[in-house]
Motif scaffolding. Structure first.
Motif, PDB file in Angstrom:
ATOM      1  N   TRP A 139       0.831  -1.211   0.000  1.00 53.68           N
ATOM      2  CA  TRP A 139       0.000   0.000   0.000  1.00 53.68           C
ATOM      3  C   TRP A 139       0.864   1.260   0.000  1.00 53.68           C
ATOM      4  O   TRP A 139       0.522   2.246  -0.652  1.00 53.68           O
ATOM      5  N   SER A 140       1.987   1.232   0.705  1.00 51.35           N
ATOM      6  CA  SER A 140       2.883   2.393   0.701  1.00 51.35           C
ATOM      7  C   SER A 140       3.432   2.652  -0.695  1.00 51.35           C
ATOM      8  O   SER A 140       3.434   3.791  -1.178  1.00 51.35           O
ATOM      9  N   GLY A 141       3.928   1.591  -1.337  1.00 46.77           N
ATOM     10  CA  GLY A 141       4.453   1.753  -2.686  1.00 46.77           C
ATOM     11  C   GLY A 141       3.387   2.207  -3.656  1.00 46.77           C
ATOM     12  O   GLY A 141       3.640   3.042  -4.539  1.00 46.77           O
ATOM     13  N   ALA A 142       2.169   1.672  -3.502  1.00 49.78           N
ATOM     14  CA  ALA A 142       1.070   2.062  -4.388  1.00 49.78           C
ATOM     15  C   ALA A 142       0.735   3.540  -4.229  1.00 49.78           C
ATOM     16  O   ALA A 142       0.544   4.268  -5.215  1.00 49.78           O
ATOM     17  N   GLN A 143       0.671   4.003  -2.981  1.00 52.65           N
ATOM     18  CA  GLN A 143       0.355   5.418  -2.745  1.00 52.65           C
ATOM     19  C   GLN A 143       1.462   6.324  -3.262  1.00 52.65           C
ATOM     20  O   GLN A 143       1.196   7.402  -3.809  1.00 52.65           O
ATOM     21  N   LEU A 144       2.707   5.907  -3.120  1.00 52.78           N
ATOM     22  CA  LEU A 144       3.826   6.714  -3.620  1.00 52.78           C
ATOM     23  C   LEU A 144       3.809   6.845  -5.137  1.00 52.78           C
ATOM     24  O   LEU A 144       4.311   7.822  -5.691  1.00 52.78           O
ATOM     25  N   SER A 145       3.222   5.876  -5.829  1.00 54.55           N
ATOM     26  CA  SER A 145       3.256   5.866  -7.291  1.00 54.55           C
ATOM     27  C   SER A 145       2.409   6.965  -7.918  1.00 54.55           C
ATOM     28  O   SER A 145       2.668   7.391  -9.045  1.00 54.55           O
ATOM     29  N   ALA A 171      -7.349   3.007 -17.693  1.00 55.35           N
ATOM     30  CA  ALA A 171      -5.986   3.143 -17.181  1.00 55.35           C
ATOM     31  C   ALA A 171      -4.962   2.814 -18.259  1.00 55.35           C
ATOM     32  O   ALA A 171      -5.173   1.932 -19.092  1.00 55.35           O
ATOM     33  N   ALA A 172      -3.845   3.537 -18.232  1.00 54.89           N
ATOM     34  CA  ALA A 172      -2.771   3.262 -19.191  1.00 54.89           C
ATOM     35  C   ALA A 172      -2.131   1.904 -18.903  1.00 54.89           C
ATOM     36  O   ALA A 172      -1.947   1.082 -19.802  1.00 54.89           O
ATOM     37  N   ARG A 173      -1.786   1.680 -17.658  1.00 60.95           N
ATOM     38  CA  ARG A 173      -1.190   0.403 -17.229  1.00 60.95           C
ATOM     39  C   ARG A 173      -1.911  -0.060 -15.969  1.00 60.95           C
ATOM     40  O   ARG A 173      -2.471   0.748 -15.226  1.00 60.95           O
ATOM     41  N   CYS A 174      -1.860  -1.363 -15.729  1.00 63.06           N
ATOM     42  CA  CYS A 174      -2.554  -1.923 -14.566  1.00 63.06           C
ATOM     43  C   CYS A 174      -1.657  -2.931 -13.860  1.00 63.06           C
ATOM     44  O   CYS A 174      -1.005  -3.749 -14.517  1.00 63.06           O
ATOM     45  N   LEU A 175      -1.615  -2.843 -12.539  1.00 65.84           N
ATOM     46  CA  LEU A 175      -0.836  -3.759 -11.716  1.00 65.84           C
ATOM     47  C   LEU A 175      -1.757  -4.413 -10.692  1.00 65.84           C
ATOM     48  O   LEU A 175      -2.536  -3.731 -10.025  1.00 65.84           O
ATOM     49  N   ILE A 176      -1.678  -5.728 -10.574  1.00 64.41           N
ATOM     50  CA  ILE A 176      -2.362  -6.464  -9.514  1.00 64.41           C
ATOM     51  C   ILE A 176      -1.293  -6.886  -8.510  1.00 64.41           C
ATOM     52  O   ILE A 176      -0.300  -7.511  -8.877  1.00 64.41           O
ATOM     53  N   ALA A 177      -1.496  -6.514  -7.239  1.00 69.51           N
ATOM     54  CA  ALA A 177      -0.488  -6.778  -6.211  1.00 69.51           C
ATOM     55  C   ALA A 177      -1.088  -7.605  -5.083  1.00 69.51           C
ATOM     56  O   ALA A 177      -2.194  -7.325  -4.621  1.00 69.51           O
ATOM     57  N   THR A 178      -0.339  -8.618  -4.654  1.00 56.36           N
ATOM     58  CA  THR A 178      -0.828  -9.487  -3.584  1.00 56.36           C
ATOM     59  C   THR A 178       0.341 -10.112  -2.844  1.00 56.36           C
ATOM     60  O   THR A 178       1.457 -10.209  -3.374  1.00 56.36           O
ATOM     61  N   ASP A 179       0.120 -10.522  -1.615  1.00 55.47           N
ATOM     62  CA  ASP A 179       1.072 -11.387  -0.929  1.00 55.47           C
ATOM     63  C   ASP A 179       0.970 -12.784  -1.542  1.00 55.47           C
ATOM     64  O   ASP A 179      -0.088 -13.158  -2.054  1.00 55.47           O
ATOM     65  N   GLY A 180       2.057 -13.548  -1.486  1.00 54.51           N
ATOM     66  CA  GLY A 180       1.987 -14.945  -1.883  1.00 54.51           C
ATOM     67  C   GLY A 180       1.411 -15.773  -0.750  1.00 54.51           C
ATOM     68  O   GLY A 180       0.447 -16.504  -0.913  1.00 54.51           O
ATOM     69  N   VAL A 181       2.029 -15.639   0.427  1.00 55.27           N
ATOM     70  CA  VAL A 181       1.520 -16.213   1.672  1.00 55.27           C
ATOM     71  C   VAL A 181       1.170 -15.047   2.583  1.00 55.27           C
ATOM     72  O   VAL A 181       1.994 -14.166   2.815  1.00 55.27           O
ATOM     73  N   PHE A 182      -0.052 -15.028   3.091  1.00 58.23           N
ATOM     74  CA  PHE A 182      -0.484 -13.946   3.976  1.00 58.23           C
ATOM     75  C   PHE A 182      -0.072 -14.292   5.400  1.00 58.23           C
ATOM     76  O   PHE A 182      -0.537 -15.277   5.983  1.00 58.23           O
ATOM     77  N   SER A 183       0.807 -13.462   5.953  1.00 55.06           N
ATOM     78  CA  SER A 183       1.481 -13.823   7.201  1.00 55.06           C
ATOM     79  C   SER A 183       0.536 -13.910   8.385  1.00 55.06           C
ATOM     80  O   SER A 183       0.774 -14.678   9.323  1.00 55.06           O
ATOM     81  N   MET A 184      -0.533 -13.130   8.406  1.00 56.35           N
ATOM     82  CA  MET A 184      -1.432 -13.145   9.559  1.00 56.35           C
ATOM     83  C   MET A 184      -2.357 -14.362   9.558  1.00 56.35           C
ATOM     84  O   MET A 184      -2.741 -14.860  10.608  1.00 56.35           O
ATOM     85  N   ASP A 185      -2.739 -14.829   8.377  1.00 55.90           N
ATOM     86  CA  ASP A 185      -3.682 -15.943   8.284  1.00 55.90           C
ATOM     87  C   ASP A 185      -3.050 -17.240   7.786  1.00 55.90           C
ATOM     88  O   ASP A 185      -3.608 -18.322   7.976  1.00 55.90           O
ATOM     89  N   GLY A 186      -1.916 -17.134   7.109  1.00 55.43           N
ATOM     90  CA  GLY A 186      -1.234 -18.332   6.632  1.00 55.43           C
ATOM     91  C   GLY A 186      -1.788 -18.905   5.343  1.00 55.43           C
ATOM     92  O   GLY A 186      -1.331 -19.948   4.884  1.00 55.43           O
ATOM     93  N   ASP A 187      -2.781 -18.235   4.741  1.00 56.11           N
ATOM     94  CA  ASP A 187      -3.334 -18.755   3.491  1.00 56.11           C
ATOM     95  C   ASP A 187      -2.548 -18.248   2.298  1.00 56.11           C
ATOM     96  O   ASP A 187      -1.781 -17.282   2.389  1.00 56.11           O
ATOM     97  N   LEU A 188      -2.721 -18.916   1.159  1.00 59.45           N
ATOM     98  CA  LEU A 188      -2.016 -18.569  -0.073  1.00 59.45           C
ATOM     99  C   LEU A 188      -2.944 -17.827  -1.013  1.00 59.45           C
ATOM    100  O   LEU A 188      -4.149 -18.102  -1.066  1.00 59.45           O
ATOM    101  N   ALA A 189      -2.390 -16.914  -1.783  1.00 60.35           N
ATOM    102  CA  ALA A 189      -3.143 -16.287  -2.861  1.00 60.35           C
ATOM    103  C   ALA A 189      -3.290 -17.283  -4.002  1.00 60.35           C
ATOM    104  O   ALA A 189      -2.344 -18.018  -4.309  1.00 60.35           O
ATOM    105  N   PRO A 190      -4.459 -17.346  -4.661  1.00 59.09           N
ATOM    106  CA  PRO A 190      -4.631 -18.250  -5.813  1.00 59.09           C
ATOM    107  C   PRO A 190      -3.946 -17.659  -7.041  1.00 59.09           C
ATOM    108  O   PRO A 190      -4.584 -17.089  -7.931  1.00 59.09           O
TER     109      PRO A 190
END
Length: 233
Positions: A139-145, A171-190
């Motif tokens: 979120w920090s990097g996204a807001q800085l962009s 939008a000119a360009r689009c980025l989808i950003a996610t954790d691979g493993v979510f540290s608080m819940d331990g689940d994986l992004a599909p």
């Protein structure tokens, strides 16, 4: 007379206190990756990310001490200023090989990586879609962009698809950003499903694999290797 900054700080701390949200540092001695000592008590820690206990592995500690003896305790400035140290080049080559990629770039921390990478590739007029539970550094990097930033519901592919359909075209360009493993819940992004949506809408996929690298996949290659068909930009 109390100055305005001090008054503001005191009021903010009082508000945190009233909501039981004020936090304080507690002196804690890490005995190893599993055990800590706090207030004279030996406690088992469930809050450390040192999953493989490498920070106390004898070979790692010996290599760190040898590196300090040879190279000192810091570079003194950035690599662009002082020159590219061969140790960094060797580390990046080995990381790239682990991930099966052409190259790697080492940052001072995972937080700095997202804060540096996202504004480099995204800017005003672009769209960033981030999982609502993505780490704060995304979120920090996204807001800085300066790009338009939207959250999609956690691991909800229908919600992500709806937002892409509604907002990608403007939008000119689009980025989808996610954790691979979510540290608080331990689940994986599909990542396979996210990758399919990204490719269908000409979007780039960024995965923060801080909690998957070294832990998941063949040889510890990370969350991406759990989904070998996923295209992770």
């Amino acid at each position: 007379m109390t100055d305005s900054l001090t008054a503001f700080a005191a009021e903010k701390l009082d508000q945190l206190e009233s909501r039981s949200l004020r936090r304080a540092l507690v002196p804690t001695d890490r005995i190893d990756g599993l055990w800590v000592e706090r207030g004279g008590r030996r406690l088992l820690s469930f809050s450390c990310n040192d999953y493989l206990n490498l920070s106390h592995h004898p070979a790692v500690k010996a290599a760190a001490m040898a590196a300090v003896e040879r190279y000192g305790a810091g570079a003194g400035a950035s690599r662009l200023v002082t020159g590219d140290h061969p140790v960094f080049g060797e580390l990046e080559a080995r990381l790239a090989a682990l991930k099966g990629k052409q190259a790697a770039c080492v940052f001072g921390s995972g937080y700095l990586a997202n804060a540096g990478i996202i504004p480099t590739v995204m800017g005003p007029g672009d769209l960033i879609l981030a999982d609502e539970l993505a780490h704060a550094c995304i979120w920090s990097g996204a807001q800085l962009s300066g790009a338009t930033v939207l959250a999609f519901r956690h691991n909800d592919m229908a919600d992500l698809a709806q937002k892409l359909a509604a907002r990608r075209g403007a939008a000119a360009r689009c980025l989808i950003a996610t954790d691979g493993v979510f540290s608080m819940d331990g689940d994986l992004a599909p990542l396979d499903a996210i990758s399919d949506l990204a490719r269908a809408h000409d979007a780039w996929l960024l995965v923060d694999d801080a909690h998957g690298l070294g832990v998941l996949g063949q040889g510890g290659a990370g969350a991406g290797s759990v989904y070998p068909g996923a295209h992770i930009d």
